[in-house]
Enzyme design. Structure first.
Site: not given
Ligand code: BES
Ligand code: ZN
Length: 860
Positions: A130, A272-274, A307, A329
Site C-alpha cells: 500500500e 499494514m493490514e495485508n 489492522e 482509514e
C-alpha cells in the site's frame, strides 16, 4: 515565485491525479499466479495474469511498473515482442477479450532503501504494497478496484529463510533437496494488489487460537526474532480481544483459518493490514515492562486492533480509488478508538484522541496542506495518509454515530458490509448505507467529506437566548463555504445548584442557530461540545469563574478537562500577549482537581497538564516561541511551587513497590509522573536527586523514561549520568535507543540544537531506519522552542536531513516536511528563514515527487 517555478520545472513537474477523472479499469485480473525465487541480492518474480476485457473498448493491456524491466513477456503462451514501456508501465496489445500474460522480472531487495515493494529488513525479506508498492514487485494494474485471487509459490534457501509466509492458507510446501525449499499460499478472497504480502526469514512464533462466534477455530501466530518472543504476549492478548470485540460490537467474524502477524524493524508506517498476514513495525508489537512505556502498551493494542479491524473495513470491503482512503482509514480509526475506550478509561481515551486531533490535524487543516477527508487531487498518494484522512475521518464517522444513535449506526454498518462485501466501494456508498438504514436525510452531512478547514463556532448568551454562529475558514482552493451539519452536545448549568437540566443534542444546520433558554432562571454556565462530539473550535464568552466552575462540576469528563484546558489557555495567552497574567484561577482549579479523591488518577493526570507550547501557539495571531515557552514555564513553576505539598502527596500516594499492568496501576504511574514534572519545576535545584532516584529504582520503562525526560530538561549533575547509563543498558535495543534519541532532541535546554547536530553523526544514527529518523527529526520538529530558533538553525538542520533522506526514502522524508510549511504562523524573520529552506529543497536536483508536492504546496 510560483510562476517562475512552474516555468523552470515545466517538463519535470509531476502529473496531478484528479478524483473526477476516475474511470473503471480497462482490464480485470480475476486470477494471478506468482512465483518468487527469493534471495536478498536477486529475486526472480514470474507472474501469470488472467486478463478479462472490462466493457467495450479497444485499448491495450496496461500493467503498472515502477523500476521494472521485463526479462520476458508471454501472451497466451507465446513470446510477445510488440510490448512497450511507457512511464514504467508495460503496454501489451491484445486482440480478444481474454488473455494470459506472463512476465518475468528480477528484483534486488537488499538495494530497496525506499522500503516499498519487496525489501530486506535485518535478515528478513518482506513486502509493503500500500498504496502503490506492488508495481515495484511485478507488472500489474496496481489500483484498488482490480480484485484478484492470488496463488503464490515461494522458493528460498532453507537455512536463511526457514519460514515462508503468504496471504491466505498454506496449500503446499516441500524440500527441493539442494538446501532450498518451497511453500505455496492460496488466498480464497479476491483482493486488490495493495493487500498482497509475503515474508521469508528466520522467525519464531507465539501461537494461540481463537474460536469464532460460529465455532470456527483460527490459528493465530505472531512472528518475531526468537529472542523477542517474550515481548509478544500483549499483542497476542490484544489480537484476541479485538477479534471478540468485532464480533460483539459489529457482528463481524474472522474469515480464514489462519491469522499471522510479523514484526519487522524497518518499516515506513506503523503497520499494514495485508490479508491474513499483517506486517508491523516492531515498535507496535514488542512490549515488556522493561522496555515499553504504558503509552507503548496502549499503542500496541490500538494498532493490533486497527489492522485486525481492517479485515472487514478495508479488505472485505475495500476502496474504489485512493480518494476514498478515509472510507477504510477513518472508519477503522473510529473502530480502534472505540475498542480502546472499551478496554480502559473511555474518558481518558477521548481526551487523548482529541489531543492528537488538535496537535496533528487542526494545524494541517489551518495550513497550506489543508484538504477534505475525500481529497479532489494529489500528486503522490503516499502524501495523503494524513491526520485529516485518519483522525478527522474518524471524527466524521463518530458524528454519524452520534446523529443516528448506536442502533441505527449499527444497522447502517450491517447494510454497508452486506451490500459491498467483496467489492471496492466509495465514501458515498457508506453514507448511503447509513441513510438507507436510518431513514435520515444526510444530504447536508455529506459536505463534511468535501470541506477542508476546521469549522469555528462563536457562542454567546444574550438574555433569553443562546446564539451560535458557525463559520468554515477559507482553505487553499476553497472559499465562502456553506454551513455544515454539526451535532452539538451541550448542557446549561445552574451555578447555584451545580446541576443542569439535561444533556441536549442540537443539530446545527444554519450559519446562525438561536436556542431559547429556560425562562426565569439566571445566567447559566455553558458546557458545550460535550464529549467533543464535533471536530470544531468553539469560542465562548465564558469567564474564568465559569471555567473554574465547570472544571470542578461538569459531569461530562471531557467537558471538565476542556474547561481546565481553556482556563489554562486563556491565562497563557494573556501572559504571552501582555507579559504577565494572574495565575491564581488556574492554581485554584488544579488544587480542586488534585484534591478530589473521587476522580480517576488517570483522568487527573491528564486534566492538570498544561497545554503544549504548540497548542498555545495555535491560539495566537503570530507564534512567539520564546514568549510562549517563558509563559508556560512560569505557570508550571507557580503550580509546582504553590501546590508542592499536593504534588508531593500525589507522588508518594501513587508509589508502587512493583510493576503491575492494569488500568489502575497505569493511572497511578501517570499521575505520579505528572507530579514528578511539577516537583521538578518547583525545585529546580533538588529535582536531580529525586528524578535520579526514580530513574535508578524503576522496574519499568514508564517510570524510567519519565525520570529521564525530567532530567534531560534540566541542568542537574545527574543528567549526563542518567543518559549514559540508559544508553549502556539498552544499547542493543533499537526501540529503546529511539527513545534515547527522542528524549534528548525534545529537551528545552539551551544546548539542544548542538545536541541534535551531534546525534545526527552518532554511530547509532542511520537514515535507513525510519524509526530512528523519526526519533531524531520528527521529535525535534515538535520541539517548538528549538526547532524555531530565531537564527534558523533548526530549519536548516531539518532541510539538510530531508535532502539527505530523499534519495534513500522519499516517503519518510515527505512526511517530515510539514513543520517547515507552517511559516505563515510566524514573524517575518522566521517566515523568510523557513521559506528559504523550502526553496532550497525545491531546487534540489532529482527531487522526488513526494517531497516536491509537499514543498511546492507549502510555499504556494
Ligand atoms: N493501511 C495502513 C498502513 C499504511 C499507511 C499503508 C500509510 C500505506 C501508507 C494501516 O492500516 C494504518 O493505518 N496504519 C497506521 C496505524 C494506525 C493505528 C492508524 C500507521 O501505519 O501509522
Ligand atoms: Zn489503517
Amino acid at each position: 515565485m510560483g510562476i517562475m517555478l512552474t516555468v523552470q520545472n515545466a517538463a519535470a513537474t509531476p502529473a496531478i491525479i484528479r478524483r473526477e477523472d476516475y474511470t473503471a479499469p480497462d482490464w480485470l485480473v480475476p486470477q494471478i499466479d506468482l512465483e518468487f525465487d527469493l534471495a536478498a541480492a536477486a529475486t526472480q518474480v514470474r507472474a501469470q495474469l488472467r486478463l478479462v476485457r472490462n466493457g467495450a473498448h479497444d485499448r491495450p493491456v496496461r500493467l503498472d511498473g515502477d523500476g521494472l524491466t521485463p526479462l520476458s513477456v508471454l501472451r497466451d503462451g507465446a513470446v510477445a515482442s510488440d510490448w512497450t514501456l511507457v512511464d514504467g508501465a508495460l503496454i501489451i496489445p491484445v486482440m480478444g477479450d481474454v488473455a494470459l500474460i506472463e512476465t518475468v522480472v528480477t528484483l534486488a531487495p537488499d538495494q530497496n532503501t525506499q522500503l516499498m515493494g519487496l525489501y530486506a529488513s535485518g535478515g528478513l525479506l518482506c513486502t509493503q504494497c500500500e498504496a502503490e508498492g506492488f508495481r515495484r514487485i511485478t507488472f500489474f494494474p496496481d489500483r484498488p478496484d482490480v480484485l484478484s485471487r492470488y496463488r503464490v509459490r515461494m522458493t528460498a534457501d532453507k537455512a536463511h529463510y526457514p519460514v515462508l509466509l503468504g496471504n491466505g492458507d498454506c496449500t503446499g510446501s516441500g524440500d527441493l533437496g539442494d538446501g532450498r525449499h518451497w511453500a505455496e499460499w492460496t488466498d480464497p478472497f479476491p483482493k486488490p494488489s495493495y493487500l498482497f504480502a509475503l515474508v521469508a526469514g528466520q522467525l519464531a512464533a507465539n501461537r494461540d487460537q481463537f474460536v469464532t462466534m460460529s465455532g470456527k477455530t483460527v490459528d493465530l501466530a505472531i512472528w518475531v526474532a526468537e529472542a523477542d518472543l517474550p515481548k509478544t504476549q500483549h499483542a497476542m492478548d490484544a489480537l484476541k480481544a479485538s477479534m471478540a470485540w468485532d464480533e460483539r460490537v459489529y457482528g463481524r467474524e474472522y474469515d480464514l483459518g489462519q491469522f499471522n502477524i510479523v514484526a519487522v524493524a524497518d518499516f515506513n508506517f506503523g503497520a499494514m493490514e495485508n490479508k491474513s498476514l499483517n506486517i508491523f513495525n516492531s515498535r507496535y508489537i514488542l512490549a515488556d515492562p522493561e522496555t515499553a512505556t504504558d503509552l507503548d502498551y496502549d499503542a500496541v493494542a490500538g494498532v493490533v486492533a486497527h489492522e485486525y479491524f481492517h479485515n472487514w473495513s478495508g479488505n472485505r470491503v475495500t476502496c474504489r480509488d485512493w480518494f476514498q482512503l478515509s472510507l477504510k482509514e477513518g472508519f477503522t480509526v473510529f473502530r480502534d478508538q472505540c475498542f480502546s475506550a472499551d478496554q480502559g478509561s473511555a474518558a481518558v481515551k477521548r481526551i487523548e484522541d482529541v489531543r492528537i486531533l488538535r496537535a496533528a490535524q487542526f494545524p494541517e487543516d489551518a495550513g497550506p496542506l489543508a484538504h477534505p477527508i475525500r481529497p479532489d487531487s494529489y500528486i503522490e498518494i503516499s502524501n495523503f495518509y494524513t491526520a485529516t484522512i485518519y483522525n478527522k475521518g474518524a471524527e466524521i464517522i463518530r458524528m454519524l454515530n452520534t446523529l443516528l444513535g448506536p442502533e441505527m449506526f449499527r444497522k447502517g454498518t450491517d447494510l454497508y458490509f452486506d451490500r459491498h462485501d467483496g467489492t471496492a466501494a466509495t465514501c458515498e456508498d457508506f453514507v448511503r448505507a447509513m441513510e438507507d438504514a436510518s431513514g435520515q436525510d444526510l444530504a447536508q452531512f455529506r459536505l463534511w467529506y468535501a470541506t477542508a478547514g476546521t469549522p469555528r463556532l462563536t457562542v454567546r448568551i444574550a438574555d433569553d437566548r443562546l446564539i451560535i454562529d458557525q463559520r468554515v475558514p477559507d482553505t487553499p482552493g476553497q472559499t465562502g463555504k456553506p454551513p455544515l451539519m454539526i451535532p452539538l452536545r451541550l448542557a446549561l448549568f445552574d451555578p447555584a445548584t451545580g446541576t443542569h437540566g439535561g444533556d441536549r443534542l442540537e443539530v446545527l444546520t444554519k450559519a446562525r442557530t438561536e436556542i431559547a433558554l429556560p425562562a426565569g432562571s439566571g445566567r447559566p454556565v455553558l458546557s458545550i461540545n460535550r464529549g467533543f462530539a464535533a471536530p470544531i473550535t468553539v469560542e465562548t464568552d465564558r469567564t474564568s469563574a465559569d471555567l473554574a466552575f465547570l472544571s470542578a462540576h461538569d459531569d461530562d469528563p471531557f467537558g471538565r478537562y476542556e474547561a481546565m484546558q481553556q482556563l489554562m489557555l486563556d491565562t497563557l495567552v494573556t501572559a504571552v500577549q501582555t507579559g504577565s497574567a494572574d495565575h491564581d484561577p488556574v492554581i485554584a482549579a488544579v488544587r480542586t482537581t488534585l484534591t478530589n479523591t473521587a476522580l480517576d488518577p488517570a483522568f487527573v493526570g491528564e486534566a492538570v497538564l498544561l497545554p503544549s507550547e504548540a497548542f498555545i501557539g495555535d491560539q495566537l495571531e503570530v507564534v512567539d516561541p520564546d514568549a510562549i515557552h517563558a509563559a508556560r514555564e512560569a505557570l508550571r513553576c507557580a503550580l509546582g511551587t504553590t501546590l508542592s505539598d499536593h504534588w508531593d502527596a500525589a507522588y508518594r500516594r501513587h508509589a508502587a513497590d512493583h510493576f503491575v499492568y492494569s488500568p489502575e496501576a497505569k493511572g497511578a504511574r501517570r499521575l505520579r509522573n505528572v507530579a514528578l514534572g511539577y516537583l521538578a519545576a518547583a525545585r529546580a535545584d533538588d529535582a536531580g536527586p529525586l528524578a535520579f532516584a526514580q530513574f535508578s529504582a524503576a522496574d519499568n520503562m514508564t517510570d524510567r523514561l519519565a525520570a529521564l525526560g525530567t532530567l534531560a530538561n534540566g541542568d542537574a549533575p545527574e543528567r549526563s549520568l542518567a543518559l549514559h547509563s540508559f544508553y549502556d543498558r539498552f544499547r542493543d535495543n533499537a526501540l529503546v535507543i529511539d527513545k534515547w534519541f527522542a528524549t534528548q532532541v525534545m529537551s528545552t535546554r539551551a544546548d539542544t540544537l548542538a545536541v541534535v547536530e551531534a546525534l545526527r553523526t552518532h554511530p547509532d544514527f542511520t537514515l535507513h531506519n525510519p524509526n530512528r529518523v523519526r526519533a531524531l527529526a520528527g521529535a525535534f520538529s515538535m520541539n517548538q522552542l528549538h526547532f524555531h530558533a530565531a537564527d534558523g538553525a533548526g530549519y536548516r538542520l531539518l532541510a539538510d536531513l530531508l535532502l539527505a533522506l530523499d534519495p534513500i526514502n522519499p516517503q519518510t522524508a515527505a512526511k517530515l516536511l510539514p513543520p517547515l510549511g507552517r511559516w505563515r504562523r510566524f514573524d517575518p524573520a522566521r517566515q523568510a528563514l523557513m521559506r528559504a529552506q523550502l526553496e532550497r529543497i525545491l531546487a534540489a536536483p532529482g527531487l522526488s515527487k513526494d517531497l516536491f508536492e509537499q514543498a511546492s504546496k507549502s510555499l504556494a
